[in-house]
Design an enzyme around this catalytic site. Structure first.
Site, PDB file in Angstrom:
ATOM      1  N   HIS A 302     -48.699  27.630   2.520  1.00  0.00           N
ATOM      2  CA  HIS A 302     -47.968  28.652   1.758  1.00  0.00           C
ATOM      3  C   HIS A 302     -46.944  29.339   2.659  1.00  0.00           C
ATOM      4  O   HIS A 302     -45.771  29.490   2.289  1.00  0.00           O
ATOM      5  CB  HIS A 302     -48.960  29.664   1.185  1.00  0.00           C
ATOM      6  CG  HIS A 302     -48.325  30.825   0.479  1.00  0.00           C
ATOM      7  ND1 HIS A 302     -48.328  30.960  -0.906  1.00  0.00           N
ATOM      8  CD2 HIS A 302     -47.679  31.927   0.950  1.00  0.00           C
ATOM      9  CE1 HIS A 302     -47.703  32.078  -1.239  1.00  0.00           C
ATOM     10  NE2 HIS A 302     -47.306  32.691  -0.125  1.00  0.00           N
ATOM     11  N   GLU A 303     -47.391  29.751   3.828  1.00  0.00           N
ATOM     12  CA  GLU A 303     -46.503  30.505   4.711  1.00  0.00           C
ATOM     13  C   GLU A 303     -45.428  29.618   5.324  1.00  0.00           C
ATOM     14  O   GLU A 303     -44.288  30.051   5.511  1.00  0.00           O
ATOM     15  CB  GLU A 303     -47.320  31.205   5.793  1.00  0.00           C
ATOM     16  CG  GLU A 303     -48.349  32.194   5.264  1.00  0.00           C
ATOM     17  CD  GLU A 303     -47.758  33.318   4.417  1.00  0.00           C
ATOM     18  OE1 GLU A 303     -46.524  33.526   4.446  1.00  0.00           O
ATOM     19  OE2 GLU A 303     -48.527  34.001   3.720  1.00  0.00           O
ATOM     20  N   CYS A 313     -43.587  31.921  -6.447  1.00  0.00           N
ATOM     21  CA  CYS A 313     -43.421  31.255  -7.734  1.00  0.00           C
ATOM     22  C   CYS A 313     -43.952  32.131  -8.863  1.00  0.00           C
ATOM     23  O   CYS A 313     -45.026  32.726  -8.741  1.00  0.00           O
ATOM     24  CB  CYS A 313     -44.167  29.919  -7.726  1.00  0.00           C
ATOM     25  SG  CYS A 313     -44.071  29.021  -9.291  1.00  0.00           S
ATOM     26  N   CYS A 337     -46.529  23.585  -8.149  1.00  0.00           N
ATOM     27  CA  CYS A 337     -46.069  23.359  -9.518  1.00  0.00           C
ATOM     28  C   CYS A 337     -44.846  22.435  -9.477  1.00  0.00           C
ATOM     29  O   CYS A 337     -44.307  22.145  -8.399  1.00  0.00           O
ATOM     30  CB  CYS A 337     -45.723  24.692 -10.168  1.00  0.00           C
ATOM     31  SG  CYS A 337     -44.170  25.417  -9.590  1.00  0.00           S
TER      32      CYS A 337
END
Length: 385
Positions: A302-303, A313, A337
């Site tokens: 994520h980071e 998102c 996604c």
């Protein structure tokens, strides 16, 4: 993911059934989702199978990918922040890594005509490095984190010998050793730099201020690094008012540091005092190791995706959703996604099916059952003729 969780005094409300989104936030419609992808409605282009699982219709263009969840707590990310989201088209305009000009601070050879990140900087890599020591009791395997990051991002990933921290009483020091120095000003002696921290005498718990750690990482970033990610088992804070911060990135300098301290399910943490934590019984060593790995993998990618230009998102339930607290972070999915998958695929140039197959190997190896099931079904769908 949220950079911080702050201590707040709020009135207790009983039997709250509905938590509204932040003022001004608009829930994306099906049309908004497809427009964010940059294909389909308004673009007169079909949606490639890798970004959907049905033939597009106004009723349900996506079924593998859930809508964002309604807030269930006033501390949830979208209950606090009016996020606008980042469409694929906006990403192409905003991401510095896709620019025909060399990113400031990069020292590697630059190929301006290349389309992907590794093509533009063919010798560079992402570094993920321990800050302080991890032992067997921490249940953290850096080799597994590196492996997952490589499979998820499809970019070169490397590590370095851990950056040493030394505790002397109620003080914590960064240790610079002669063997780690590469500059002409390096000292033949070991040097200790005191880090700003706070120490609680009764519990023996430390918290380290994050700014000095980012400064030290900047001083040690390799010349061939896209970025340098430091991971530590020490709890972190930024301001005195903070309960804790999960981490922070200095994107302009290509460095970030994150704590895995609060990812162990066998502990719960006070929502009022930074130094208080409580033992949660009932978790086996295998369960602890499994959850810490799963949570840590999601945090790291994520980071890194943020450093690669992906914003939070809002279009789907996604690995890149923001989170206002740990419970919200833990319940979010590990997959991207369609909108963020397309962004990352454009930047890194991977084959989507091969990427899923690489992730499936990891999920099976570490018995991540829900992730295994999702990716198996995804691969089967994409291979249908």
């Amino acid at each position: 993911m949220s950079a911080s969780a702050k201590s707040k005094k709020t009135k207790k409300v009983k039997n709250v059934r509905y938590v509204p989104y932040a003022r001004g936030f608009k829930i994306p419609t099906k049309k908004d989702q497809v427009l964010a992808l940059g294909l389909g409605v308004g673009n007169k282009l079909p949606i490639p199978k890798e970004y959907t699982d049905t033939t597009f219709s106004d009723v349900n263009p996506f079924t593998f990918f859930n809508n964002i969840q309604q807030p269930t707590s006033i501390d949830d990310w979208l209950a606090q922040y009016n996020e606008e989201g980042q469409t694929y088209s906006q990403y192409l305009k905003q991401c510095p890594w896709l620019s025909p000009r060399k990113v400031k601070g990069m020292h590697d050879n630059f190929v301006s005509s290349a389309k992907t990140l590794s093509g533009k900087y063919p010798g560079s890599k992402i570094y993920i490095v321990p800050v302080g020591e991890f032992n067997e009791e921490d249940y953290i395997s850096f080799s597994n984190l590196l492996d997952y990051s490589k499979r998820f991002l499809c970019l070169p990933i490397a590590t370095l010998p851990h950056f040493k921290l030394q505790q002397n009483g109620d003080k914590l020091y960064w240790v610079d050793e002669p063997s780690t120095k590469t500059t002409v000003r390096s000292s033949p002696r070991t040097r200790l730099t005191e880090l700003t921290s706070r120490f609680h005498t009764n519990t023996g718990n430390f918290q380290v201020q994050i700014s000095p750690l980012l400064t030290k990482l900047r001083q040690n970033i390799p010349r061939d690094a896209f970025c340098l990610i430091g991971l530590t088992r020490h709890d972190l804070y930024a301001d005195e008012s903070d309960l804790f911060v999960a981490g922070m990135a200095a994107g302009n300098h290509g460095v970030a540091v994150f704590s895995l301290n609060r990812y162990d399910p066998s502990f719960s943490f006070s929502t009022e005092f930074w130094y208080q934590r409580y033992k949660v019984p009932g978790y086996t060593a295998e369960e602890r190791r499994h959850l810490i790995l799963q949570r840590s993998c999601k945090l790291v990618v994520h980071e890194i995706c943020h450093i690669l230009g992906l914003d939070h998102c809002i279009f789907f339930d996604c690995c890149m959703n923001g989170s206002g607290h740990l419970a919200e972070d833990f319940r979010q999915p590990m997959h991207l996604c369609p909108v963020d998958l397309r962004k990352l695929q454009t930047l890194c140039g991977f084959n989507t099916v091969k990427r899923y197959e690489q992730l499936l190997e990891f999920y099976k190896k570490f018995k991540m059952e829900s992730e295994t099931d999702w990716v198996e079904r995804r691969i089967a769908y994409l291979k249908q003729k």
